[in-house]
Enzyme design. Structure first.
Site, PDB file in Angstrom:
ATOM      1  CG  ASN A 217       4.611   9.367  -6.255  1.00 41.03           C
ATOM      2  OD1 ASN A 217       3.981  10.426  -6.206  1.00 41.03           O
ATOM      3  ND2 ASN A 217       4.113   8.284  -6.827  1.00 41.03           N
TER       4      ASN A 217
ATOM      5  N   GLY B 297       0.790  -1.214   0.000  1.00 38.77           N
ATOM      6  CA  GLY B 297       0.000   0.000   0.000  1.00 38.77           C
ATOM      7  C   GLY B 297       0.822   1.263   0.000  1.00 38.77           C
TER       8      GLY B 297
ATOM      9  CE  LYS C 150      -2.803  11.057  -6.227  1.00 39.50           C
ATOM     10  NZ  LYS C 150      -3.446  10.995  -7.557  1.00 39.50           N
TER      11      LYS C 150
ATOM     12  CD  GLU D 282       9.485   1.454   9.983  1.00 31.05           C
ATOM     13  OE1 GLU D 282       9.494   0.708  10.965  1.00 31.05           O
ATOM     14  OE2 GLU D 282      10.319   1.385   9.067  1.00 31.05           O
TER      15      GLU D 282
END
Length: 775
Positions: free
Chosen positions: A664, A502, A666, A737
């Site tokens: 990236n 994900g 996004k 994280e």
């Protein structure tokens, strides 16, 4: 670790520290650092997004196999002992039941290889599975039922009757401490460091805080439940698994069943969240054993309760943080010590001192994690293990010191900004946390913060602001490898044994590969999540970007060498070496002479080849022994406390991060926000309720274990410095994280600023705040 081995490692470490920069991986900057007009830095939508929302993405429990049987588990109910009687007759005669498997009829299996005991060991616990009548913790599976449907299997497990011969068990922290503590170690490194005499420096300091902070147990609650679809094809074991470690799981399952590694094929194309919990646990082993006995494929999907019974989470901690400072706010001493329990059958302490090793300069340090043993389910990695709970204690203590000194908490942190690694003395590869503090404070409106608690009230709500530092180390674990296949029609396929949980792995590396190869993004496909692919890459430690990224660097370099071999005398590239060429416009050119160009199609056509393939392996990860490499951040929070009920609410969050170059924006924004939401959950609601009388988890469901939902989460603002790390692949450090680190402390500090109550024991629930109505 024996003395000779430890001494050899220390010699190696010192040699790496003193070696010239150019000898290190990352000693020469990645050429992509200079690319500012390509895909790197573009907000690209996930390439697998459409498949996921349209249901075309196959998860582990969605592979259809003929003759599939469904598994369900029965769980033990005592903390320690032996099975006295086990009555499975009613279950065996229940409708649809194919098999009831217990220790009495399970096939011979070796114990699961405990993580870190071998290069590819994957298991969260090292106990035998269904090999004897021993019960090691409350909730341990004691029987498995196979049936034609999941409902029939679930029903049959309710018919199993078990009695036990109990033994004395240690199920509380106090009892475990009474038995004695032992030194903690994490990833082979001792969790004890001392610089100077911190206790004396603390005693002599003009200003000091010294407090104990506690955090509870936390359980994994990924949206996708742990699952595996398993089938034997002769002597070959095939597993579709929800795992963060396909290569590790394949090797480990081979050890359990006495197979060769190549006889186990593990695929994991999509994983609906892992966060450290989707390693190898009992359910995969049990499913494979049941499939072998029944002679048919098996699907096992743990219930939500089953995840709590089978899969480890984060252990509780008890931490002492003491900080001493002089009149100018410079830290004379930082002490961060405490204890973390773990089970008797694993070796994973919660390393809560890790962030303290790098966040602040100080004249002296005393850092130590001791461990004690409890009879319970093995604890394991959970997002930012160590840093998540360690920054809660450290950053609350810094805030307490700022309040004592009447100093601005942001400025106090900047005052103690280190110039080199505070413990090791190595230079930082790149550190721009001060810029993050400054830009975050400006956007958040930090100057509007009231310096003392209870100075801002809006109706029934007291309003406050808090902040905290965030950090997580750069990791690049050994084993990174990748293969690139280029076809005559200008298509490239990149393959590596990494994972998509994900976070956008496939999209990010398609972008990186496209830019390295000089191809349009739509011409690049990525294959991953399969143990037959190159590499031994774990999806953990925020390290896939670096590990896969470096592997792609090596694979692309090898591919260029192969292409140059194909360049005949008539080719404008003839005679050039790999370091002399650059990828551009679906081909290669001389780096300083773009006119000397040949397309991939031309090179392959002239050589009579339809495709060319090359594989590359990343070098040993020596860079983070040579430099101190970390991502950093500044977390800001606005929180409210109701003066009547004591209810806390978070109304604004902002994270300003220094994590190198963002590949990236996004998907990165999503990662940052997700981590901060988990940190907010840590602060306000998450807690595994553990019955110390019998060692049982009492709230194994999302009805009772509370996590943030949409109405709990405010707008979360994200920003970053976007300053590349010159020693990391593509200039990027990990981001998966860091968002959880510091967030719980920022929430706690904002609540203190709102109402004046300092809570040092998570979660911060209304009973710990009380009512404040003084009208």
């Amino acid at each position: 670790m024996n003395i000779i081995k430890e001494a050899a490692q220390q010699v190696m470490k010192k040699a790496v520290e003193l070696a010239p920069d150019a000898w290190m991986p990352g000693g020469k900057s990645d050429p992509l650092l200079d690319h500012r007009e390509g895909y790197i830095g573009m907000p690209v939508s996930r390439l697998d997004g459409a498949d996921k929302v349209q249901g075309r993405a196959p998860f582990a429990a969605e592979f259809p196999l003929e003759g599939l049987a469904y598994a369900a588990l029965a769980y033990g109910t005592v903390p320690k002992g032996r099975i006295a009687t086990l009555d499975t007759a009613a279950a065996e005669s229940a409708p649809g039941v194919v098999l009831v498997m217990t220790h009495k009829n399970a096939p011979p299996m070796k114990p699961m290889p405990l993580f870190l005991t071998a290069e590819k060991a994957a298991a969260g616990e090292g106990l035998p599975v269904f090999q004897d009548d021993s019960v090691h913790y409350n909730g341990q599976p004691v029987a498995l039922v196979l049936a034609a449907t999941q409902e029939q299997a679930d029903h049959a497990t309710s018919l199993i009757r078990v009695t036990y011969l109990t033994e004395a068990a240690v199920t509380s922290l106090d009892a475990a401490k009474a038995r004695g503590a032992e030194p903690g170690a994490f990833m082979g490194e001792p969790l004890k460091k001392e610089v100077g005499d911190a206790e004396r420096a603390l005693a002599d300091a003009l200003y000091k805080v010294d407090a104990t902070y506690t955090t509870p147990r936390y359980n994994h609650n990924a949206i996708e439940l742990h699952a595996a679809t398993v089938a034997w094809e002769g002597d070959t074991l095939r597993i579709h698994d929800a795992t963060q470690a396909v290569a590790h799981t394949a090797w480990s399952m081979a050890q359990v069943f006495g197979l060769k590694e190549e006889q186990v094929h593990v695929s994991s194309p999509f994983v609906g969240g892992g966060f450290g919990g989707k390693g190898m646990w009992r359910h995969q082993v049990l499913a494979a054993a049941a499939s072998k006995l029944a002679g048919r494929p098996v699907r096992i999907m743990l219930s939500r309760e089953g995840v709590y019974r089978v899969v480890g989470g984060r252990t509780l901690t008890e931490q002492r943080v003491a900080i001493g400072a002089d009149g100018d706010g410079n830290f004379d001493a930082i002490i961060h010590t405490g204890v973390a329990p773990m089970s008797s059958h694993n070796n994973f302490p919660e390393p809560f001192i890790l962030a303290t090793k790098c966040l602040y300069a100080a004249g002296s340090f005393k850092l130590d994690v001791e461990t004690v043993r409890i009879d319970g389910l093995a604890n394991t990695f959970m997002r930012a293990p160590g840093e998540a709970v360690g920054t809660f204690a450290l950053e609350c203590a810094v805030d307490e010191l700022a309040a004592l000194m009447e100093r601005d908490p942001v400025e106090l942190r900047i005052t103690n900004e280190p110039q080199k690694d505070p413990i090791e003395g190595t230079p930082f590869s790149s550190r721009h946390i001060v810029e993050a503090w400054r830009m975050g404070a400006e956007r958040f409106g930090w100057l509007e913060r009231q310096p003392k608690p209870r100075m801002r009230r809006e109706g029934e709500w007291l309003v406050g602001m808090g902040c905290a530092g965030a950090t997580y180390p750069y990791h690049r674990m050994p084993g990174g490898a990748a293969r690139i296949t280029l076809t005559r029609d200008g298509q490239a396929r990149v393959e590596f044994a990494a994972h998509e949980m994900g976070m956008g792995t496939s999209t990010t590396h398609a972008m990186v590969a496209a830019e390295r190869l000089g191809l349009p993004l739509e011409n690049v496909s990525v294959a991953y999540g399969d143990s037959t692919l190159p590499g031994v890459i774990l999806a953990g430690g925020s390290q896939q970007t670096a590990s896969v990224g470096h592997a792609i660097i090596e694979a692309q370099r090898a591919l260029v060498q192969e292409l140059l071999k194909l360049a005949g005398k008539e080719s404008p590239l003839h005679g050039l070496k790999a370091e002399q060429v650059a990828a551009h416009n679906s081909g290669l050119c001389k780096a300083d002479e773009p006119g000397r160009f040949a397309s991939y199609a031309t090179l392959l056509e002239q050589a009579g080849r339809d495709a060319v393939s090359a594989e590359g392996s990343a070098p040993p990860p020596l860079e983070y022994m040579h430099w101190s490499m970390h991502s950093f951040g500044a977390i800001f929070c606005e929180a409210r406390v109701n003066v009547v009920t004591g209810e806390p609410r978070v109304t604004r969050l902002l994270g300003a991060f220094d994590c190198g170059r963002v590949i990236n924006p996004k998907t990165a924004t999503s990662q940052f926000r997700g981590g901060m939401i988990m940190g907010m959950g840590m602060a306000l609601m998450e807690e595994t309720q553990f019955d110390e009388r019998n060692g049982r988890i009492m709230n194994p469901s999302l009805a009772e274990y509370h996590v943030p939902v949409h109405l709990d989460v405010p707008e979360i603002d994200i920003m970053w410095t976007d300053i590349p790390d010159p020693h990391a692949p593509v200039g990027a450090r990990g981001i998966g994280e860091i968002g959880i680190t510091g967030t719980s402390a920022a929430v706690a500090n904002a609540i203190y600023n709102a109402c004046g109550v300092r809570v040092r024991d998570l979660p911060i629930t209304l009973d710990k705040l009380g009512g404040f109505d003084d009208a």
